[in-house]
Enzyme design. Structure first.
Site: not given
Length: 524
Positions: A88, A85, A91
């Protein structure tokens, strides 16, 4: 005369002992009227001697306050993106909060190990493998842009699995092979992981964050955690449920899965094995998991399981929670990757620099001030809020030059740095408090002397908001002082003393910014 009132109830810091130590080391009657009552210590200090002590003792840098128990072994697990994933903004919250916790512990003289625990295991890996095959992504493309390639493969396979159940089953079979066999897929997967770390490190370097170790979920496969499962069986903690899974009853109604019916592991199982492995290797005094509020149940379950396994250190695991960010997108539309946000922030700051006649930097390719400013704006936009609260992402708030932003902190630091070569004064190590009599001096001295107290409170509560709020207060006080306490054109002795005051304020501001993970600029 200054009056101070301090609580004595810190579990980390011996306020009474520290004050007594200061008193014993200053036999020049700096202190007066010391009283201790109801866990509160109050005392007066002679103003001129205190001003001299604060400015001269901090000239070579700020000395960390003495903890009751320092040199502790601390592990901070943070960032921890899932490589299937995007990396983003969620995170990013984990990354900057974890870095702040590590910085605080390091400043307070604990031994810190920073771990990035990357998600690279589970059925998602089978989906990625299928997606890579269907997209025919070659090794060159993978090496050039691994994170986006893996994400593209995952999205394709996951979409196909929504309408074709066989895709999901095939992905499970691939993952089971990885858990139990050394296959060509596992060798290829190791190569992909190496590429991923190389790309991630570019982003981490950009935001000035590093890790001591990278760990992977795949370090704790079904084959490698037999010792953990054997201990659970020895303690009679596991039973089989009606679908042949190994589960652990935590209460009469609460049973958690440990091993799936096909023998493969779960995320919780791998976290159990990782915690045991880390304690055996590090004998940590505390291990912080910096993960959002949504994982509260997961970590409380982890502690319960380790307690049932008779691990005496289970209570040393600490979940540092944080809220989520809503409405994350660039000004040009929805963005998936953190890189998009950082580029957008850099672009806005560079545009502002080009349009501002006061810009000091060269704006050439070697100048990274726009990137530093953009990153500072994003970090402080996060840290000026209470850690556990959700918030709405808003570009206009982030770049508001008149508000409390990262740009304001950088601007103030640059302004103080400029004084050292533009004011015409000479920086001195010796303070003459008789030349520093204005109210603005007192306001700054009291704020500077509170730095230790603020750092300790921020450390105790694991709350960057506390330190951020203090730095804004320091900046606002400095803005007033810079107007009133002119240096240029003043008599040299007076100018030199004022420059010393502003220099110590700059040292304090800069240290606070570094603890929060910012790179203080000298020009912008």
């Amino acid at each position: 005369m200054y009056c101070f009132v301090l609580p004595l109830n810190s579990k980390y810091y011996n306020v009474e002992g520290e004050v007594q130590n200061i008193i014993q080391n200053h036999s020049d009657d700096i202190f007066d009227k010391i009283t201790i009552k109801n866990s509160i210590i109050s005392f007066n200090v002679l103003r001129d001697k205190y001003v001299k002590t604060i400015l001269e003792s901090n000239y070579s840098g700020l000395i960390p306050p003495l903890l009751l128990d320092k040199n502790k072994n601390i592990i901070v697990e943070f960032s921890s993106p899932n490589i299937a994933k995007p990396f983003h903004m969620g995170h990013l919250r984990s990354t900057i909060i974890g870095n702040y916790i590590a910085n605080m512990n390091d400043f307070l003289q604990n031994k810190v190990k920073k771990i990035n625990f990357l998600g690279d295991w589970g059925t998602q890996i089978g989906l990625i493998q299928l997606g890579l095959e269907k997209l025919n992504i070659d090794n060159i493309k993978m090496q050039t842009n691994p994170i986006k390639s893996l994400y593209e493969a995952y999205v394709l396979a996951n979409n196909l699995a929504q309408t074709d159940p066989s895709i999901k089953q095939c992905a499970r079979n691939i993952f089971r092979q990885l858990e139990f066999e050394d296959t060509i897929i596992s060798q290829q997967w190791q190569t992909f992981k190496d590429y991923t770390i190389q790309e991630l490190e570019k982003t981490y370097k950009r935001i000035d964050i590093s890790f001591d170790e990278y760990h992977w979920e795949s370090m704790y496969t079904a084959k490698s955690i037999n010792k953990v499962i054997s201990l659970m069986n020895k303690l009679q903690l596991l039973i089989k449920d009606d679908v042949n899974r190994l589960v652990m009853p935590l209460s009469e109604l609460d049973k958690v899965s440990i091993i799936k019916s096909d023998g493969s592991t779960l995320y919780l199982t791998r976290d159990i094995a990782a915690a045991i492995d880390r304690f055996e290797k590090n004998k940590f005094d505390a291990m912080y998991y910096v993960v959002d509020n949504g994982q509260t149940l997961h970590f409380s379950t982890l502690v319960k399981i380790l307690t049932k396994m008779k691990m005496p250190w289970a209570d040393k695991l600490k979940h540092v929670k944080f809220g989520r960010i809503r409405g994350m997108s660039t000004r040009k539309g929805t963005a998936v990757f953190l890189e998009d946000f950082l580029n957008e922030a850099k672009e806005v700051m560079r545009c502002n620099q080009r349009c501002n006649f006061t810009t000091k930097v060269t704006l050439d390719e070697l100048d990274n001030s726009a990137d530093v400013l953009g990153i500072s704006a994003i970090i402080i936009n996060d840290f000026k809020r209470i850690r556990t609260k959700d918030y709405e992402f808003n570009w206009n708030v982030i770049f508001n030059v008149d508000g409390d932003t990262g740009i304001k902190l950088q601007y103030t630091h640059c302004r103080l740095s400029t004084l050292e070569y533009s004011s015409g004064a000479t920086l001195t190590r010796e303070c003459d408090p008789s030349l520093l009599k204005e109210k603005e001096v007192d306001d700054l001295i009291i704020l500077i002397s509170k730095f230790d107290e603020v750092v300790l409170q921020s450390y105790e509560e694991l709350e960057p908001y506390i330190l951020t709020k203090y730095l804004f207060c320091l900046c606002n006080t400095l803005t007033k002082a810079l107007v009133r306490l002119r240096i240029k054109g003043e008599p040299s002795d007076l100018g030199n003393q004022r420059l010393l005051l502003f220099y110590i304020a700059k040292v304090t501001l800069g240290k606070g910014m570094k603890l929060l993970g910012l790179t203080p600029l000298k020009e912008m």
